[in-house]
Design an enzyme around this catalytic site. Structure first.
Site, PDB file in Angstrom:
ATOM      1  N   TYR A 189       0.847  -1.189   0.000  1.00  0.00           N
ATOM      2  CA  TYR A 189       0.000   0.000   0.000  1.00  0.00           C
ATOM      3  C   TYR A 189       0.887   1.246   0.000  1.00  0.00           C
ATOM      4  O   TYR A 189       1.782   1.372   0.846  1.00  0.00           O
ATOM      5  CB  TYR A 189      -0.918   0.019   1.241  1.00  0.00           C
ATOM      6  CG  TYR A 189      -1.952   1.108   1.114  1.00  0.00           C
ATOM      7  CD1 TYR A 189      -3.217   0.828   0.601  1.00  0.00           C
ATOM      8  CD2 TYR A 189      -1.643   2.424   1.437  1.00  0.00           C
ATOM      9  CE1 TYR A 189      -4.149   1.839   0.423  1.00  0.00           C
ATOM     10  CE2 TYR A 189      -2.566   3.436   1.259  1.00  0.00           C
ATOM     11  CZ  TYR A 189      -3.818   3.143   0.759  1.00  0.00           C
ATOM     12  OH  TYR A 189      -4.736   4.145   0.572  1.00  0.00           O
ATOM     13  N   GLN A 221     -10.844   0.114   0.469  1.00  0.00           N
ATOM     14  CA  GLN A 221     -11.244  -0.694  -0.680  1.00  0.00           C
ATOM     15  C   GLN A 221     -10.039  -1.356  -1.345  1.00  0.00           C
ATOM     16  O   GLN A 221     -10.133  -2.492  -1.819  1.00  0.00           O
ATOM     17  CB  GLN A 221     -12.063   0.136  -1.688  1.00  0.00           C
ATOM     18  CG  GLN A 221     -11.374   1.342  -2.318  1.00  0.00           C
ATOM     19  CD  GLN A 221     -11.490   2.611  -1.481  1.00  0.00           C
ATOM     20  OE1 GLN A 221     -11.723   2.561  -0.269  1.00  0.00           O
ATOM     21  NE2 GLN A 221     -11.326   3.763  -2.125  1.00  0.00           N
ATOM     22  N   ASN A 251      -3.516   5.811   6.127  1.00  0.00           N
ATOM     23  CA  ASN A 251      -4.276   6.602   7.099  1.00  0.00           C
ATOM     24  C   ASN A 251      -5.129   5.691   7.991  1.00  0.00           C
ATOM     25  O   ASN A 251      -4.994   4.477   7.960  1.00  0.00           O
ATOM     26  CB  ASN A 251      -5.131   7.641   6.360  1.00  0.00           C
ATOM     27  CG  ASN A 251      -6.164   6.981   5.433  1.00  0.00           C
ATOM     28  OD1 ASN A 251      -6.488   5.798   5.573  1.00  0.00           O
ATOM     29  ND2 ASN A 251      -6.666   7.752   4.494  1.00  0.00           N
ATOM     30  N   SER A 273       5.737   8.839  14.413  1.00  0.00           N
ATOM     31  CA  SER A 273       7.184   8.657  14.473  1.00  0.00           C
ATOM     32  C   SER A 273       7.786   9.189  15.777  1.00  0.00           C
ATOM     33  O   SER A 273       7.199  10.051  16.440  1.00  0.00           O
ATOM     34  CB  SER A 273       7.807   9.377  13.278  1.00  0.00           C
ATOM     35  OG  SER A 273       9.137   8.986  13.113  1.00  0.00           O
ATOM     36  N   GLN A 321      12.145  14.470  12.985  1.00  0.00           N
ATOM     37  CA  GLN A 321      10.984  13.628  13.278  1.00  0.00           C
ATOM     38  C   GLN A 321       9.746  14.478  13.509  1.00  0.00           C
ATOM     39  O   GLN A 321       8.652  14.137  13.081  1.00  0.00           O
ATOM     40  CB  GLN A 321      11.218  12.725  14.502  1.00  0.00           C
ATOM     41  CG  GLN A 321      12.254  11.645  14.265  1.00  0.00           C
ATOM     42  CD  GLN A 321      12.005  10.863  12.990  1.00  0.00           C
ATOM     43  OE1 GLN A 321      10.972  10.253  12.844  1.00  0.00           O
ATOM     44  NE2 GLN A 321      12.948  10.921  12.060  1.00  0.00           N
ATOM     45  N   HIS A 377       7.348  15.360  10.645  1.00  0.00           N
ATOM     46  CA  HIS A 377       6.498  14.341  10.021  1.00  0.00           C
ATOM     47  C   HIS A 377       5.020  14.586  10.293  1.00  0.00           C
ATOM     48  O   HIS A 377       4.169  14.385   9.429  1.00  0.00           O
ATOM     49  CB  HIS A 377       6.833  12.944  10.564  1.00  0.00           C
ATOM     50  CG  HIS A 377       7.870  12.236   9.757  1.00  0.00           C
ATOM     51  ND1 HIS A 377       7.688  11.915   8.448  1.00  0.00           N
ATOM     52  CD2 HIS A 377       9.106  11.785  10.084  1.00  0.00           C
ATOM     53  CE1 HIS A 377       8.772  11.292   7.993  1.00  0.00           C
ATOM     54  NE2 HIS A 377       9.652  11.204   8.963  1.00  0.00           N
ATOM     55  N   GLU A 401      11.553   4.275  18.522  1.00  0.00           N
ATOM     56  CA  GLU A 401      11.671   3.840  17.130  1.00  0.00           C
ATOM     57  C   GLU A 401      13.088   4.133  16.612  1.00  0.00           C
ATOM     58  O   GLU A 401      13.743   3.269  16.070  1.00  0.00           O
ATOM     59  CB  GLU A 401      10.624   4.600  16.310  1.00  0.00           C
ATOM     60  CG  GLU A 401      10.572   4.222  14.848  1.00  0.00           C
ATOM     61  CD  GLU A 401       9.661   5.155  14.055  1.00  0.00           C
ATOM     62  OE1 GLU A 401       9.287   6.235  14.576  1.00  0.00           O
ATOM     63  OE2 GLU A 401       9.340   4.813  12.895  1.00  0.00           O
ATOM     64  N   HIS A 402      13.535   5.381  16.808  1.00  0.00           N
ATOM     65  CA  HIS A 402      14.877   5.797  16.385  1.00  0.00           C
ATOM     66  C   HIS A 402      15.670   6.253  17.597  1.00  0.00           C
ATOM     67  O   HIS A 402      15.179   7.076  18.374  1.00  0.00           O
ATOM     68  CB  HIS A 402      14.805   6.998  15.425  1.00  0.00           C
ATOM     69  CG  HIS A 402      13.962   6.764  14.211  1.00  0.00           C
ATOM     70  ND1 HIS A 402      12.701   7.305  14.081  1.00  0.00           N
ATOM     71  CD2 HIS A 402      14.193   6.062  13.082  1.00  0.00           C
ATOM     72  CE1 HIS A 402      12.199   6.948  12.907  1.00  0.00           C
ATOM     73  NE2 HIS A 402      13.072   6.180  12.285  1.00  0.00           N
ATOM     74  N   ASP A 409      16.656   7.144   6.912  1.00  0.00           N
ATOM     75  CA  ASP A 409      15.359   7.198   6.232  1.00  0.00           C
ATOM     76  C   ASP A 409      15.492   6.959   4.737  1.00  0.00           C
ATOM     77  O   ASP A 409      14.524   6.602   4.077  1.00  0.00           O
ATOM     78  CB  ASP A 409      14.695   8.566   6.448  1.00  0.00           C
ATOM     79  CG  ASP A 409      14.091   8.692   7.833  1.00  0.00           C
ATOM     80  OD1 ASP A 409      13.738   7.648   8.409  1.00  0.00           O
ATOM     81  OD2 ASP A 409      13.974   9.822   8.335  1.00  0.00           O
ATOM     82  N   GLU A 442      -1.359 -37.268  28.407  1.00  0.00           N
ATOM     83  CA  GLU A 442      -2.241 -36.154  28.039  1.00  0.00           C
ATOM     84  C   GLU A 442      -3.618 -36.658  27.598  1.00  0.00           C
ATOM     85  O   GLU A 442      -4.466 -35.866  27.191  1.00  0.00           O
ATOM     86  CB  GLU A 442      -1.591 -35.298  26.933  1.00  0.00           C
ATOM     87  CG  GLU A 442      -0.354 -34.552  27.443  1.00  0.00           C
ATOM     88  CD  GLU A 442       0.267 -33.604  26.405  1.00  0.00           C
ATOM     89  OE1 GLU A 442      -0.199 -33.585  25.248  1.00  0.00           O
ATOM     90  OE2 GLU A 442       1.207 -32.867  26.778  1.00  0.00           O
ATOM     91  N   HIS A 458      -2.816 -40.054  19.232  1.00  0.00           N
ATOM     92  CA  HIS A 458      -1.434 -39.591  19.120  1.00  0.00           C
ATOM     93  C   HIS A 458      -0.485 -40.729  19.506  1.00  0.00           C
ATOM     94  O   HIS A 458       0.460 -41.045  18.774  1.00  0.00           O
ATOM     95  CB  HIS A 458      -1.180 -38.403  20.056  1.00  0.00           C
ATOM     96  CG  HIS A 458      -1.731 -37.099  19.570  1.00  0.00           C
ATOM     97  ND1 HIS A 458      -3.070 -36.833  19.482  1.00  0.00           N
ATOM     98  CD2 HIS A 458      -1.107 -35.956  19.161  1.00  0.00           C
ATOM     99  CE1 HIS A 458      -3.248 -35.585  19.042  1.00  0.00           C
ATOM    100  NE2 HIS A 458      -2.063 -35.044  18.836  1.00  0.00           N
TER     101      HIS A 458
END
Lengths: 435, 435
Positions: free
Chosen positions: B130, B191, B214, B237, B259, B262, B328-329, B362, B416, B421
C-alpha cells in the site's frame, strides 16, 4: 461422512473450494465481556484478579497466594512417575537442542563507502506464558512455548495457569520446573492476560504473551496486542496426509485421527493416488473409532470436516493442492518425500516418510508444535526463538562516509518536502546546510 | 513548550511516566465504515472498487483502467530529473545490499538418534504494497517496503496507490519501476486493502499486505489480518537523541525536528548530561523553526510532545530510560556510542556517533526505515526480509530412529489422554500398538 473428491471430476474445483473455505471455528462473541475484565484488572489490579478467580475458578486467593510456591511445585513433581519425568526430559532436551540452532547472529560490517552497518538481536525482557487449565492443560505445550523463550535468553518467564476448584496437572508444574520457570500464578482467563499485559501490585507486566487458550483468552490477547506482543491466535488443528498405496492403511488412518481427536473442529485430509487405498484408509478409520477413547470427538471431526482427495499423480498434482490448503501439519508418506517436499511452498511443518507420524512432532522430535493454522502458513511460521527476540539495526557514519552517501539523502528528502530531514544531513556535509 | 525533566528531581519518575504514556494518537473510530467497504468489495469486486474510487478519489475507472499501464510508468520516470533518479538508485542499491544479508539459510541435519531435522525458508507467494496518495506519498517508502519482498524472492509484488483527481507523484512510479514492480493499481483506502486481501475479477488476492496508510487503511489491515498477513500498524514517528555537550546544538536540534516535521503527533526527546547544552538545543530548535517550511507541524509536535531530560551520567543513567521509552529511532551522539549501545535492549534502530543523523537512515543507509513505534521495540523489529518469508520445519524418522525417540512420545501422549497420538507412534514401533 468425510468429503470425498476426485481430481478428475469436472466439479472437483468446486468441492475443493468448499473444503478450503468451510468455516470450522465457532466464533463466540466475548469481546465486550473480555474488554470489561481487562478494564477491571487495569483499575483494581490484584483485587480484580482475586474476585474473578473466586467467581470463575471457585478459588479463594489473597495477593500472597496468587503465586504457586516452590514447595507446591516440588510436591507436584514428586507426584509424577519416573517414566513420565524421563519422557518429559527427553522431550525437553530434544526441543531445546533443535531451538538452539535458531539463535541468530549479529552482523556488523563496514561497506565500500566506509559506512558501518549491522543488526543485532536481543531477547524480549519478559515473556508471559498462558497455560490452560482442565483437560487442555498439556505439559508438552509448556515445553514448546517456554523453551524457545529460554533459548532466546528471556530473563523473566512468567507462567499463568488457572486451577479451577484447586485442580492442576502436576506434570504441567514439572514441565515448568524443567524449563526453569519459577514465577507461576494460579490465574487464568482474560484476567490473567490483562495482569500480564498491564501488571498488578503483585504481578509485574511482561513484554510478550504466548500460549494457547479458549475464546476468552484469545479475545483478551487480541485486545492487549500493541501494549504487549502476542503469538498468533491458533485455530483448530489440521493435518494433511499425502500417501501412496504402499502404506499400511491402519497407520495412515491413525495419523488422520490423531488430529481429529483434538477437537470436533479439527480437520484431517488425505490425498492419495489410489481409490482402493482411500477406501482402505476410510475403513481403518471406522475400525479405530470403535476402540479409541476420544472416538466421539475424533469421529465428529472426521465426519464433519474430514476429506479424501484422489488424484492420478501425487508428485504432479498434490503440490498445488497442498499450497492452497497451506496445512498446519503435512505428512508425506510416499517413496520419495523429499522430491514432493521440494515442490511445496506452504506448510507449517512437514513429516517426511512412512515412519514419521505427525504425533512424533507434537512431543519429542524437536521442532515446535505451535504452528500456523487456517491457511496462515501462506504467510507465517511456527513458534520459534525469533519470536522472543527482536532485531535492532544500526548505522555509523563518520565525516568521510556521510560525505559519500549524504547528498543522495538530501536530494530525496527535499523531493519529499521534508526539509528538516534534508538539513539534518546537509549540516554535517562540508559547507553545512548550503550543500 | 516541551516537557523538561531533571533526573535528580524527586518528581522525575512521575514526569517520565507522563512522557511514556502520553496518548499521542488520535484514534478515529472508522471500524464500522471500513467493515462495510470490505464487505462491498468482497461481494461486488471491481464494481465496488470503481464506485468508491469515483466517490473518494473523483476518478472514473473501468476494470481495464484500474491498472496503471507500463506506458504511464515510463512517462512518469521521464518526468523525474536525472539527479533524483540517481539518488533513488543509490538508495535502492544500498537498501538492497543491506537486506540481502538477511536471507536466512536452510538447516538440515541428522542428530545422534538418527532423526533428520531441519527448517527451510520460503518466500510468501504474493505481497501487496500500500502506498498513500497525496503529500504522504513517499518514494523512499516504496523502496523500503518493496525491496525486502524482492530480496526475499516474492514472485508477485502488487502495488496500490490512490490517485485523487488523477494526481500521482512520478517518483513513486519510478521507485516502483526500480523495484521491478509492474502490477500497479490506482486505488487506495480500505477498498484497496480489501481487494488485495480477497481479490476481485481484475486483482488476484495476495498473501501479505504491507505499507503505511491513514486511519481507514490501518483499520482495514486490522480487519483482514488472518485472511492475509500484515505488517505492524505504525504509530506516529519518534526519535530519542542522547547527546553530550560536545555536539553542535544546531545539529541536534535539526535531528529532533526531522521527526517532529512528520506529524504533529510525532515525538522528539533529548537526553543530555548538561543543562546548558539542553538550553542551547532548545534555543536552536526555536531558531530553526523560524525558517523551516514545515515549521507549523514541527513546532506543534515539539511543543506538545517534545521532551528534554537532563541526567548526571549518560552512560549510567540513560540505558534504563531508553529501554522504557523503547524508541523507534535512537541517536547516540556521544564520544563512545558503542559502549552506550551495548547497554541498550529496546530500540528500533540505532544511529551511532555525531555524524549519523537519523535522516540518513530514512533514505540511503541501507537498513529499513519501517520500524516499531509506540514502545513496541520491546517486542518487535523493523521490517525485514524475514517478514516476506516463512519457515517450515521438517522431521524424518526411519524404522530405527522412531524406535529411539518414539517411546517417550507414546508416554507423554498417553499422559495427556491423547490415545490416537500415542497409537500413531506406537503402530510404527516393534510390536506395533502393543508397545
Amino acid at each position: 461422512m468425510p468429503v470425498r473428491l476426485d481430481a478428475q471430476d469436472p466439479r472437483f474445483a468446486e468441492g475443493f473450494e468448499g473444503l478450503l473455505h468451510a468455516k470450522r471455528e465457532t466464533s463466540e462473541d466475548v469481546q465486550a465481556l473480555v474488554a470489561g475484565v481487562i478494564d477491571a484488572v487495569r483499575k483494581r489490579g490484584d483485587a480484580a484478579l482475586i474476585d474473578y478467580t473466586a467467581r470463575w475458578d471457585r478459588q479463594t486467593l489473597t495477593p500472597a497466594t496468587l503465586r504457586i510456591s516452590q514447595e507446591e511445585v516440588d510436591a507436584a513433581v514428586g507426584q509424577c512417575g519416573g517414566d513420565l519425568l524421563r519422557a518429559l526430559d527427553t522431550a525437553a532436551e530434544r526441543i531445546e537442542s533443535f531451538h538452539r540452532l535458531q539463535v541468530p547472529e549479529t552482523t556488523d560490517y563496514r561497506d565500500a563507502q566506509g559506512v558501518r552497518l549491522g543488526a543485532r538481536w536481543t531477547a524480549v525482557g519478559a515473556a508471559g506464558l498462558y497455560v490452560p487449565g482442565g483437560t487442555a492443560s498439556y505439559p508438552s505445550s509448556v515445553l514448546m512455548n517456554a523453551l524457545p523463550a529460554k533459548v532466546a535468553g528471556v530473563e523473566r518467564i512468567v507462567m499463568v495457569v488457572p486451577t479451577p476448584d484447586g485442580a492442576i496437572n502436576p506434570l504441567v508444574l514439572a514441565a515448568a520446573k524443567r524449563c526453569g520457570i519459577t514465577e507461576i500464578y494460579r490465574i487464568g482467563g482474560a484476567q490473567a492476560v490483562a495482569a500480564l499485559a498491564y501488571g498488578t501490585e503483585t504481578i509485574a507486566a511482561v513484554d510478550k504473551i504466548v500460549g494457547p487458550g479458549n475464546a476468552f483468552v484469545a479475545a483478551a490477547k487480541r485486545l492487549v496486542y500493541g501494549t504487549v506482543g502476542i503469538d498468533s491466535i491458533a485455530g483448530p488443528s489440521e493435518i494433511l496426509v499425502v500417501a501412496d498405496n504402499r502404506n499400511d492403511p491402519a497407520w495412515i488412518a491413525m495419523d488422520l485421527l490423531s488430529q481429529a481427536e483434538h477437537d470436533t473442529s479439527a480437520q484431517s485430509i488425505l490425498i492419495t493416488d489410489d481409490p482402493a487405498f482411500a477406501d482402505a484408509v476410510a475403513a481403518a478409520v471406522d475400525r479405530h473409532l470403535e476402540t479409541l477413547p476420544r472416538a466421539a470427538i475424533a469421529g465428529e471431526s472426521w465426519r464433519e470436516h474430514g476429506g479424501i482427495i484422489v488424484v492420478r499423480d501425487l508428485l504432479a498434482e498434490s503440490p498445488a493442492l497442498i499450497d492452497r490448503l497451506a496445512p498446519e501439519h503435512l505428512e508425506l508418506a510416499v517413496e520419495d518425500p523429499d522430491a514432493l517436499a521440494a515442490k511445496v511452498r506452504n506448510a507449517g511443518a512437514i513429516f517426511l516418510g512412512r515412519y514419521t507420524p505427525e504425533a512424533i512432532g507434537d512431543y519429542v522430535a524437536g521442532p515446535n508444535h505451535v504452528l500456523p493454522t487456517a491457511r496462515s502458513a501462506r504467510f507465517s511460521s511456527g513458534l520459534n526463538v525469533l519470536d522472543f527476540m527482536k532485531r535492532t539495526t544500526f548505522v555509523a557514519c563518520d565525516a568521510e562516509s556521510v560525505k559519500a552517501i549524504g547528498p543522495a539523502a538530501v536530494t530525496l528528502a527535499r523531493s519529499e518536502g521534508l526539509d528538516a530531514h534534508a538539513l539534518s544531513v546537509a549540516l554535517r556535509l562540508p559547507g553545512g546546510g548550503q550543500g
